[in-house]
Design an enzyme around this catalytic site. Structure first.
Site, mmCIF file in Angstrom:
data_model
loop_
_atom_site.group_PDB
_atom_site.id
_atom_site.type_symbol
_atom_site.label_atom_id
_atom_site.label_comp_id
_atom_site.label_asym_id
_atom_site.label_seq_id
_atom_site.Cartn_x
_atom_site.Cartn_y
_atom_site.Cartn_z
ATOM 1 N NE ARG A 43 49.086 -25.188 -74.737
ATOM 2 C CZ ARG A 43 49.229 -25.365 -73.430
ATOM 3 N NH1 ARG A 43 50.387 -25.783 -72.933
ATOM 4 N NH2 ARG A 43 48.235 -25.134 -72.614
ATOM 5 C CE LYS A 101 41.438 -21.547 -71.393
ATOM 6 N NZ LYS A 101 42.881 -21.183 -71.397
ATOM 7 N NE ARG A 124 48.250 -29.611 -70.257
ATOM 8 C CZ ARG A 124 47.291 -28.697 -70.431
ATOM 9 N NH1 ARG A 124 46.451 -28.434 -69.437
ATOM 10 N NH2 ARG A 124 47.156 -28.067 -71.569
ATOM 11 N NE ARG A 167 49.263 -26.418 -66.828
ATOM 12 C CZ ARG A 167 48.389 -26.030 -67.751
ATOM 13 N NH1 ARG A 167 47.253 -25.483 -67.385
ATOM 14 N NH2 ARG A 167 48.651 -26.192 -69.027
ATOM 15 N NE ARG A 208 41.986 -24.098 -77.310
ATOM 16 C CZ ARG A 208 42.093 -24.519 -76.049
ATOM 17 N NH1 ARG A 208 41.063 -25.013 -75.422
ATOM 18 N NH2 ARG A 208 43.232 -24.416 -75.422
HETATM 19 P P1 AP5 Z 1 45.380 -22.970 -65.413
HETATM 20 O O1 AP5 Z 1 44.200 -22.633 -64.557
HETATM 21 O O2 AP5 Z 1 45.740 -24.406 -65.569
HETATM 22 O O3 AP5 Z 1 45.249 -22.227 -66.842
HETATM 23 P P2 AP5 Z 1 44.369 -22.587 -68.113
HETATM 24 O O4 AP5 Z 1 43.935 -21.296 -68.714
HETATM 25 O O5 AP5 Z 1 43.293 -23.578 -67.755
HETATM 26 O O6 AP5 Z 1 45.500 -23.230 -69.003
HETATM 27 P P3 AP5 Z 1 45.489 -24.479 -69.986
HETATM 28 O O7 AP5 Z 1 46.905 -24.667 -70.417
HETATM 29 O O8 AP5 Z 1 44.845 -25.692 -69.367
HETATM 30 O O9 AP5 Z 1 44.642 -23.946 -71.143
HETATM 31 P P4 AP5 Z 1 44.719 -24.346 -72.581
HETATM 32 O O10 AP5 Z 1 43.542 -23.592 -73.054
HETATM 33 O O11 AP5 Z 1 45.948 -24.136 -73.325
HETATM 34 O O12 AP5 Z 1 44.688 -25.934 -72.525
HETATM 35 P P5 AP5 Z 1 43.520 -26.992 -72.689
HETATM 36 O O13 AP5 Z 1 43.742 -28.037 -71.690
HETATM 37 O O14 AP5 Z 1 42.193 -26.336 -72.775
HETATM 38 O O15 AP5 Z 1 46.642 -22.160 -64.823
HETATM 39 C C1 AP5 Z 1 47.927 -22.325 -65.401
HETATM 40 C C2 AP5 Z 1 49.009 -22.322 -64.292
HETATM 41 O O16 AP5 Z 1 49.027 -21.042 -63.657
HETATM 42 C C3 AP5 Z 1 48.759 -23.327 -63.144
HETATM 43 O O17 AP5 Z 1 50.002 -23.802 -62.726
HETATM 44 C C4 AP5 Z 1 48.084 -22.498 -62.049
HETATM 45 O O18 AP5 Z 1 48.354 -23.020 -60.766
HETATM 46 C C5 AP5 Z 1 48.766 -21.145 -62.253
HETATM 47 N N1 AP5 Z 1 47.915 -19.996 -61.956
HETATM 48 C C6 AP5 Z 1 46.583 -19.850 -62.205
HETATM 49 N N2 AP5 Z 1 46.170 -18.626 -61.800
HETATM 50 C C7 AP5 Z 1 47.267 -17.985 -61.309
HETATM 51 C C8 AP5 Z 1 47.503 -16.691 -60.748
HETATM 52 N N3 AP5 Z 1 46.533 -15.793 -60.624
HETATM 53 N N4 AP5 Z 1 48.762 -16.374 -60.364
HETATM 54 C C9 AP5 Z 1 49.772 -17.274 -60.502
HETATM 55 N N5 AP5 Z 1 49.619 -18.521 -61.009
HETATM 56 C C10 AP5 Z 1 48.383 -18.869 -61.405
HETATM 57 O O19 AP5 Z 1 43.817 -27.538 -74.168
HETATM 58 C C11 AP5 Z 1 44.933 -28.347 -74.434
HETATM 59 C C12 AP5 Z 1 44.924 -28.762 -75.900
HETATM 60 O O20 AP5 Z 1 43.723 -29.506 -76.191
HETATM 61 C C13 AP5 Z 1 44.906 -27.628 -76.928
HETATM 62 O O21 AP5 Z 1 46.211 -27.138 -77.185
HETATM 63 C C14 AP5 Z 1 44.271 -28.324 -78.132
HETATM 64 O O22 AP5 Z 1 45.198 -29.151 -78.799
HETATM 65 C C15 AP5 Z 1 43.233 -29.208 -77.494
HETATM 66 N N6 AP5 Z 1 41.924 -28.552 -77.386
HETATM 67 C C16 AP5 Z 1 41.262 -28.268 -76.225
HETATM 68 N N7 AP5 Z 1 40.105 -27.658 -76.486
HETATM 69 C C17 AP5 Z 1 40.032 -27.543 -77.837
HETATM 70 C C18 AP5 Z 1 39.049 -26.977 -78.706
HETATM 71 N N8 AP5 Z 1 37.934 -26.398 -78.238
HETATM 72 N N9 AP5 Z 1 39.307 -27.020 -80.046
HETATM 73 C C19 AP5 Z 1 40.400 -27.601 -80.528
HETATM 74 N N10 AP5 Z 1 41.371 -28.145 -79.754
HETATM 75 C C20 AP5 Z 1 41.176 -28.124 -78.406
#
Ligand code: AP5
Length: 210
Positions: free
Chosen positions: A168, A15, A157, A124, A90
């Site tokens: 997660r 994402k 992270r 990552r 979410r």
């Molecule tokens: P990346 O692009 O970083 O993936 P992502 O989907 O953004 O992953 P996140 O871990 O950031 O998502 P998340 O939803 O768990 O975390 P968030 O920060 O929102 O790619 C991942 C890796 O893969 C990278 O190394 C990249 O280089 C690699 N990659 C990408 N594409 C690739 C490909 N095609 N091939 C190979 N490699 C590839 O949330 C964190 C925490 O915040 C949550 O757990 C929660 O506690 C809180 N939170 C956030 N939003 C909310 C909400 N709305 N409600 C409640 N709690 C929330």
């Protein structure tokens, strides 16, 4: 063109990676709740202090905190601004709150298998300053441990450790996966396979927006 876009998909589905590229291509604002919460935690704000424990264990931060945060952000956007929601909504409660404020025109679901997600997250590396993300094998920085974009030192992270990643993924299945059906019923859902070459995925992502 679609200008109010939600990125759905499990942790590690890309994402952030695709959202950043999409924002750059079309000049859309990307609102990442994860990036905002991590910045708040680093700065020790009241929101960051409350959120940190939930994030470190892989749990969701309570709906009321997230909804307040996002409603303030949405209120600060200019009329007609293109926006990408990365990590929000979410839960169904968050989706209902968003729907009362904005007419979402695309919910883009990135579909990736669990084994690949675990590999991506445990390898990552993230930039604390500009939020760029790298992968040790697929997308490494030019200089080991240093962000290509801003020169800051990269970090692993806390919630990218394997046991937290598994939690997660369970939280995602329980709370966020129902949004796939939620947006499908409203005719807003498009699913793109999120595996393979990052640029190749981006081509498919762009097709859903145009
Ligand atoms: P990346 O692009 O970083 O993936 P992502 O989907 O953004 O992953 P996140 O871990 O950031 O998502 P998340 O939803 O768990 O975390 P968030 O920060 O929102 O790619 C991942 C890796 O893969 C990278 O190394 C990249 O280089 C690699 N990659 C990408 N594409 C690739 C490909 N095609 N091939 C190979 N490699 C590839 O949330 C964190 C925490 O915040 C949550 O757990 C929660 O506690 C809180 N939170 C956030 N939003 C909310 C909400 N709305 N409600 C409640 N709690 C929330």
């Amino acid at each position: 063109m679609k200008t109010k876009i939600i990125l759905l998909g499990p942790p590690g589905s890309g994402k952030g990676t695709q959202g950043e590229m999409l924002g750059g291509e079309f000049g859309f604002v990307r609102l990442s709740t994860g990036d905002m919460l991590r910045e708040a935690a680093r700065n020790g704000t009241p929101l960051g202090i409350k959120a940190k424990g939930y994030m470190d264990s892989g749990a969701l931060v309570p709906n009321d905190l997230i909804i307040n945060l996002m409603m303030e952000k949405i209120a600060s956007l200019g009329d007609g601004t293109g926006v990408i929601f990365d990590g929000f909504p979410r839960t169904v409660e968050q989706a209902d709150a968003l729907g009362e404020r904005i007419d979402v025109d695309l919910a883009l679901n990135l579909d990736v298998d669990d084994a690949e997600l675990v590999n991506r997250l445990t390898k990552r590396r993230s930039c604390p300053k500009c939020n760029a993300v790298y992968h040790l094998d697929y997308n490494p920085p030019a200089e080991s441990g240093i962000c290509d974009k801003c020169g800051s030192e990269l970090y692993h992270r806390d919630d990218d450790k394997e046991e937290t990643v598994v939690n997660r993924l369970n939280v995602y299945r329980r709370n966020t996966m129902p949004l796939i059906e939620y947006y499908e019923k409203r005719g807003k859902l498009r699913t793109v396979r999120g595996t393979g070459d990052i640029d190749g995925i981006f081509e498919k992502v762009k097709e859903t927006v145009l």
